[in-house]
Scaffold this active site. Structure first.
Site, short mmCIF file in Angstrom:
data_model
loop_
_atom_site.label_atom_id
_atom_site.label_comp_id
_atom_site.label_asym_id
_atom_site.label_seq_id
_atom_site.Cartn_x
_atom_site.Cartn_y
_atom_site.Cartn_z
CG ASP A 1 -23.73 -4.95 -6.18
OD1 ASP A 1 -24.28 -3.84 -6.06
OD2 ASP A 1 -23.67 -5.57 -7.25
CD GLU A 2 -28.33 -5.43 -7.22
OE1 GLU A 2 -29.26 -4.89 -6.61
OE2 GLU A 2 -28.13 -5.25 -8.43
CD GLN B 1 -33.68 -0.78 -9.12
OE1 GLN B 1 -33.58 -1.60 -10.03
NE2 GLN B 1 -32.80 0.17 -8.94
CE LYS C 1 -25.45 -1.95 -8.61
NZ LYS C 1 -26.16 -3.23 -8.50
CB THR C 2 -21.45 -1.34 -11.47
OG1 THR C 2 -22.64 -2.10 -11.30
CG2 THR C 2 -20.27 -2.29 -11.58
NE ARG D 1 -35.19 -2.11 -14.79
CZ ARG D 1 -34.13 -1.73 -14.09
NH1 ARG D 1 -32.93 -2.15 -14.42
NH2 ARG D 1 -34.25 -0.91 -13.06
#
Length: 682
Positions: free
Chosen positions: A212-213, A243, A33-34, A589
């Site tokens: 973002d997010e 998420q 994503k980043t 994770r």
């Protein structure tokens, strides 16, 4: 710049090369994503030729902003000046410095932190819990409710009082030229709402906005973004509806689910190639999240190959569970795995107690990420302080900690007077208050303080007498007499704190059952040893809640407490879809190995309880058997229900609201519309 885009996969490239119009990037866990977002920013500036001053990228943490800024700038050749890349609140601060005078406020305002906010509230009101009021004021502001509107809307006596405090609080900070954290966004929105010319100019300046997010945004942040997009629709948001785990603190998953409806002609790009986890882990995570109805839908695919099967630990109780985890961690470390690559997660913080003790017994160093060690939590330290006073009434340190907790109206000035008088007579605080004649004490203390101190000493004496007769009986009456659970239940994070106290009382009971002759001193000495990790040195594994793990990754991961009522958490206000998203976050994770752990029984609300395995184990395909069927939440006219604030009421009407029910309830003449998940049948 072509070479930069060539580093991306097909879907990442499609997202990064998008220029005009709304764009929703659905970025699955570990899907880069980043990298995609920072490459898009670099592409807009370095290849398309967009002026950096016309871009605005918003994040939720300073750490994320710094990382994204560094990545984006490394791809741009000598930009004249860097693009604005910051948190929502930093943007609000910069904006207010330029424009707050339009609201009749001075631009040399001071931003206050949470502690400052609580001190101001405490000056206004000392009866209601300060944390509760601070939380409600924050909720009002993030819902764009002014003090006047809050006062007008409030019907319940407690909310009328909170609304009045909100009004006084806001008047105080305006008079003293202060701005709190929530004002940074609320006042920015107010400026853009009131001033058409400013809204248009700001929107024309920031022609390309990225967030973002996005699944973590609340109502205020959504409305602010709409204002910033007044003259264009060049809004790119990146996030993962699977998420979205912060509903309890105001995040609204509808913002991401309904993005395409809010912004016409939205292009949706799904990032589904996962670079983090093995196929085995992703298949289980995909199966689990597939049971949620409220999602846009995507399926992560691993590039790392099949990998090891997911391990399931099944233990008798939490001690055996902790020992199994510790043994497995030791084997990994002995095989050469760095401790920093290992983590243990849990859904609720109360579970850390047995885990911490198991790791301590095995001599394994650990760091508790984003939280406080079990025995260092305020509510546990309070309980221990009471026990220490009962075991040793001369313990002035513990006495001072709890003389006004729960609040008894015994302030610092009163405590200082008592301490000075006790010192002059060479007595402990307890001795001084218990032995000084009433006439002398009543001269020193106000009538209210004297009554409160007297009740406090009486409660301690009653508990000391109970302890002499029966340790088990003492435990059963301890909280009823002191009321720590009721005190902490009134705070915003009260449920978590009450669970921690229940865990602590349950531990005490269990130790007494195993050793009926055990004294209170022995118990206190035992927990002092268990809570002291000073002897452990070296590299540490990480233990943390699932919430704290978001955004992190570990080569070897353990998740404990996979039982109904623990994961998923059940009860008032529980959102099963958010619980499932938490399960999905936990599993994703893990990079190479994932171990899930379940027990037959553990302490629950202070008692040992037999537990059922988590439905998530079945839903993820790790256990065979029929899927757990959720209990019907059907309500009908005439049902008697209980609400934690409004009390007992009678259902008048029932209407379906998604997977929930909207109930019209008569609370003694006060009629309310409440979602069924916030009440329980009587």
């Amino acid at each position: 710049m072509d070479s930069i885009l060539d580093q991306l996969n097909e879907q990442q490239r499609l997202a990064a090369a998008h220029i005009d119009g709304p764009l929703l990037i659905l970025a699955g866990a570990g899907s880069g994503k980043t990298k995609t977002v920072t490459t898009r920013l670099a592409y807009l500036i370095g290849e398309v030729g967009i002026d950096p001053a016309n871009t605005l990228t918003l994040t939720f943490t300073n750490k994320a902003a710094a990382e994204m800024r560094e990545r984006a700038l490394s791809m741009i050749d000598n930009p004249v000046y860097p693009p604005l890349l910051c948190t929502f609140h930093k943007f609000g601060l910069l904006f207010l410095k330029f424009h707050i005078e339009k609201l009749g406020r001075k631009n040399d305002f001071v931003v206050i932190d949470t502690d400052d906010k609580k001190r101001i509230i405490k000056q206004i009101d000392k009866e209601l819990p300060t944390s509760l009021i601070a939380s409600e004021i924050s909720r009002y502001k993030n819902s764009l409710i002014t003090p006047e509107e809050a006062v007008a809307q409030a019907e319940h006596p407690q909310y009328k009082k909170i609304a009045a405090i909100y009004q006084k609080y806001q008047n105080y900070i305006i008079e003293n030229n202060l701005v709190d954290f929530d004002d940074l966004l609320m006042l920015t929105h107010e400026l853009l709402e009131r001033h058409d010319d400013l809204r248009e100019a700001t929107s024309r300046r920031y022609q390309y906005i990225m967030v973002d997010e996005y699944q973590d945004t609340n109502e205020l942040q959504l409305q602010l973004l709409k204002k910033l997009c007044d003259t264009h629709t060049n809004l790119c948001v990146v996030g993962d509806d699977d998420q979205s785990i912060y509903g309890w603190r105001g995040a609204n998953i509808r913002n991401i689910l309904d993005f395409s409806k809010m912004f016409e002609n939205t292009e949706v790009v799904k990032l589904e190639i996962n670079y983090r986890s093995t196929e085995q882990i992703l298949e289980a995570a995909n199966r689990l999240i597939g049971h949620n109805r409220g999602r846009l839908g995507k399926t992560l695919k691993s590039i790392k190959g099949k990998g090891e099967e997911i391990t399931l630990f099944q233990s008798v109780d939490e001690k055996e569970e902790a020992d199994k985890i510790a043994d497995a961690v030791k084997r990994l470390i002995n095989s050469g795995v760095p401790a920093g690559e290992i983590a243990v997660l849990y859904r609720i913080n109360a579970l850390s107690r047995s885990l911490e003790e198991g790791l301590g017994r095995a001599g394994i160093a650990y760091q508790l990420v984003g939280g406080v060690r079990f025995y260092e939590r305020a509510e546990i330290k309070d309980a221990i302080s009471y026990l220490r006073i009962i075991a040793n009434s001369h313990d002035d340190f513990s006495f001072k900690r709890v003389i006004n907790r729960p609040k008894r109206g015994i302030g610092k000035a009163t405590i200082d007077k008592i301490e000075k008088a006790a010192y002059e007579k060479r007595l402990s605080l307890y001795q001084y208050l218990a032995e000084t004649p009433k006439a002398e004490l009543s001269k020193l203390l106000s009538k209210k303080a004297y009554a409160a101190v007297n009740r406090f000493i009486n409660d301690l004496e009653i508990l000391q007498e109970m302890l002499e007769h029966s340790v088990m009986g003492f435990i059963d009456h301890f909280d009823k007499t002191i009321g720590l659970k009721n005190y902490y239940a009134s705070l915003p994070d009260g449920m978590e704190r009450v669970l921690n106290l229940d865990e602590f009382y349950g531990l005490f009971r269990d130790m007494v059952k195993k050793n009926p002759d055990m004294s209170l001193d022995t118990f206190l000495n035992e927990i002092s040893l268990q809570s002291d990790q000073d002897q452990i040195r070296g590299e540490q594994i990480s233990i943390m809640s699932v919430h704290a793990s978001k955004g992190l990754e570990f080569t070897h991961l353990f998740v404990i407490g996979m039982e109904e009522e623990f994961f998923p958490l059940l009860g008032d206000g529980c959102d099963m879809e958010e619980e499932r998203r938490l399960g999905y976050v936990a599993m994703t994770r893990a990079k190479e190995t994932l171990t899930l752990s379940t027990v037959q029984s553990r302490f629950h609300k202070g008692r040992r309880k037999h537990l059922e395995k988590s439905r998530f184990l079945t839903e993820a395909g790790l256990l065979k058997g029929a899927l757990s069927i959720e209990k019907s939440t059907g309500y009908k006219k005439g049902d008697l229900v209980k609400h934690k604030i409004f009390g007992i009421g009678r259902v008048l009407e029932v209407a379906r609201a998604g997977r929930d029910y909207k109930l019209k309830i008569n609370f003694g003449g006060d009629r309310k519309e409440i979602l069924s998940s916030f009440v329980e049948k009587v």
